[in-house]
Design a protein around this motif. Structure first.
Motif, PDB file in Angstrom:
ATOM      1  N   ALA A 154      -3.447   4.696  -2.142  1.00 49.94           N
ATOM      2  CA  ALA A 154      -2.666   3.781  -0.980  1.00 49.94           C
ATOM      3  C   ALA A 154      -3.804   2.494  -1.162  1.00 49.94           C
ATOM      4  O   ALA A 154      -3.599   1.352  -0.531  1.00 49.94           O
ATOM      5  CB  ALA A 154      -2.849   4.336   0.029  1.00 49.94           C
ATOM      6  N   ASN A 155      -5.054   2.556  -1.494  1.00 50.01           N
ATOM      7  CA  ASN A 155      -6.128   1.469  -1.328  1.00 50.01           C
ATOM      8  C   ASN A 155      -6.021   0.832  -2.692  1.00 50.01           C
ATOM      9  O   ASN A 155      -6.909  -0.321  -2.853  1.00 50.01           O
ATOM     10  CB  ASN A 155      -7.334   2.034  -1.335  1.00 50.01           C
ATOM     11  N   ARG A 208       0.741   4.182  -2.815  1.00 52.62           N
ATOM     12  CA  ARG A 208       0.620   5.806  -2.379  1.00 52.62           C
ATOM     13  C   ARG A 208       1.738   6.569  -2.951  1.00 52.62           C
ATOM     14  O   ARG A 208       1.369   7.607  -3.625  1.00 52.62           O
ATOM     15  CB  ARG A 208       0.684   5.691  -0.730  1.00 52.62           C
ATOM     16  N   ARG A 209       3.053   6.001  -2.881  1.00 44.06           N
ATOM     17  CA  ARG A 209       4.097   6.857  -3.343  1.00 44.06           C
ATOM     18  C   ARG A 209       4.029   6.987  -4.830  1.00 44.06           C
ATOM     19  O   ARG A 209       4.492   8.025  -5.311  1.00 44.06           O
ATOM     20  CB  ARG A 209       5.631   6.279  -2.808  1.00 44.06           C
ATOM     21  N   SER A 227       0.701  -1.381   0.015  1.00 42.19           N
ATOM     22  CA  SER A 227      -0.067   0.114   0.074  1.00 42.19           C
ATOM     23  C   SER A 227       0.759   1.356  -0.084  1.00 42.19           C
ATOM     24  O   SER A 227       0.493   2.104  -0.720  1.00 42.19           O
ATOM     25  CB  SER A 227      -0.871   0.022   1.282  1.00 42.19           C
ATOM     26  N   ASP A 228       2.043   1.276   0.791  1.00 41.26           N
ATOM     27  CA  ASP A 228       2.793   2.404   0.628  1.00 41.26           C
ATOM     28  C   ASP A 228       3.465   2.405  -0.617  1.00 41.26           C
ATOM     29  O   ASP A 228       3.467   3.813  -0.918  1.00 41.26           O
ATOM     30  CB  ASP A 228       3.818   2.157   1.815  1.00 41.26           C
TER      31      ASP A 228
END
Length: 304
Positions: A172-173, A166-167, A162-163
């Protein structure tokens, strides 16, 4: 007032007065309709696929090889088609030169136009196999609506981390959303990939995973989730074609290089250890081959 609900971001955009994360407007924007011979063998065959490359993207990964047409601001010079009728005209021109397959590439932000587009293709008297080529960040409800219209799903499964999602993709989902999307596609098509007497697929599902530099564990976790939840009989395409996009000003440090042989081999080893036997493992040298040029109507070279 109607807000866009084409993708899981659920932007409050109206697409007319306001634009959402993908920056797509109310009108259809297609950057390229081209014959592409670089898809998996049961799709490309000898003559290739008529791929429709939609402008913008609901994910906008920072490393996207199609950044010229996927980012929020797409230059008007990169958009060649603006209506369903224009798209169908070009498809009708190219389709006889292909394996009678139409690939809808990054279509999610225009999900409300996909059924009318497919209907218009059929009304023209054309009956191609329809491939829904997606990043995997999809709403299950949209996929359920598309079920009678899509013959083959060609989704990415990019992240279990997830990280990282996100990045790299501001989502993130992504893992949970893509998992539900893959389960729905599998529910519709199953693990089989039936082909005709020329070994060209006409129904089914192929899952793609692009191995990213510095993210071996993410790739291994993606493979393990597929094996645990969909089984090892699904058709899986393991891809090594990552390259740092040259037109992007800044990238996370880990993405400023191509894959190493050691990184890729670890993922390939897990692919075979898990028991996947239906699919394709791309050569590491693929990063030097699949580089599009969206300044041209024919954005990929036609040579096999």
């Amino acid at each position: 007032m109607i807000h866009c609900n084409n993708c899981p971001r659920n932007c409050p955009a109206t697409r007319t007065d306001t634009r959402g994360f993908c920056n797509a407007g109310a009108l259809l924007e297609v950057a390229s309709i081209a014959i592409h011979k670089g898809e998996e063998p049961p799709l490309s065959g000898e003559w290739g696929v008529c791929n429709v490359f939609f402008a913008h993207c609901n994910l906008q990964c920072c490393y996207c090889q199609n950044y010229e047409i996927s980012r929020g601001e797409v230059a008007p010079s990169k958009v060649f088609y603006h209506s369903v009728s224009e798209v169908v005209d070009r498809i009708a021109e190219l389709l006889p030169q292909t394996e009678n397959i139409v690939g809808l590439v990054s279509p999610t932000q225009y999900a409300d136009s996909i059924i009318p587009l497919i209907d218009a293709i059929h009304e023209r008297g054309l009956s191609p196999t329809i491939v829904y080529n997606t990043n995997g960040y999809e709403r299950v409800e949209i996929l359920q609506q598309l079920a009678p219209y899509v013959d083959i799903y060609l989704p990415d499964f990019k992240y279990m981390d997830s990280d990282l999602a996100r990045r790299y993709s501001s989502a993130a989902n992504y893992p949970s959303v893509a998992q539900q999307a893959l389960l729905e596609m599998y529910h519709q098509k199953g693990a089989s990939l039936p082909t005709d007497d020329r070994d060209i697929a006409f129904r089914g599902m192929i899952i793609r995973h692009l191995v990213l530099p510095g993210a071996v564990q993410n790739s291994i976790d993606c493979l393990r989730w597929i094996a645990d939840h969909l089984g090892t009989r699904v058709h899986l395409s393991l891809m090594a074609q990552y390259f740092p996009p040259q037109g992007v000003d800044t990238l996370p440090e880990a993405l400023n290089r191509q894959l190493t042989e050691s990184e890729y081999q670890q993922v390939v080893d897990e692919f075979y250890r898990l028991g996947f036997s239906r699919g394709w493992v791309q050569d590491l040298e693929a990063a030097e081959v699949f580089r599009p040029d969206f300044s041209q109507r024919q954005s990929f070279q036609l040579s096999s």
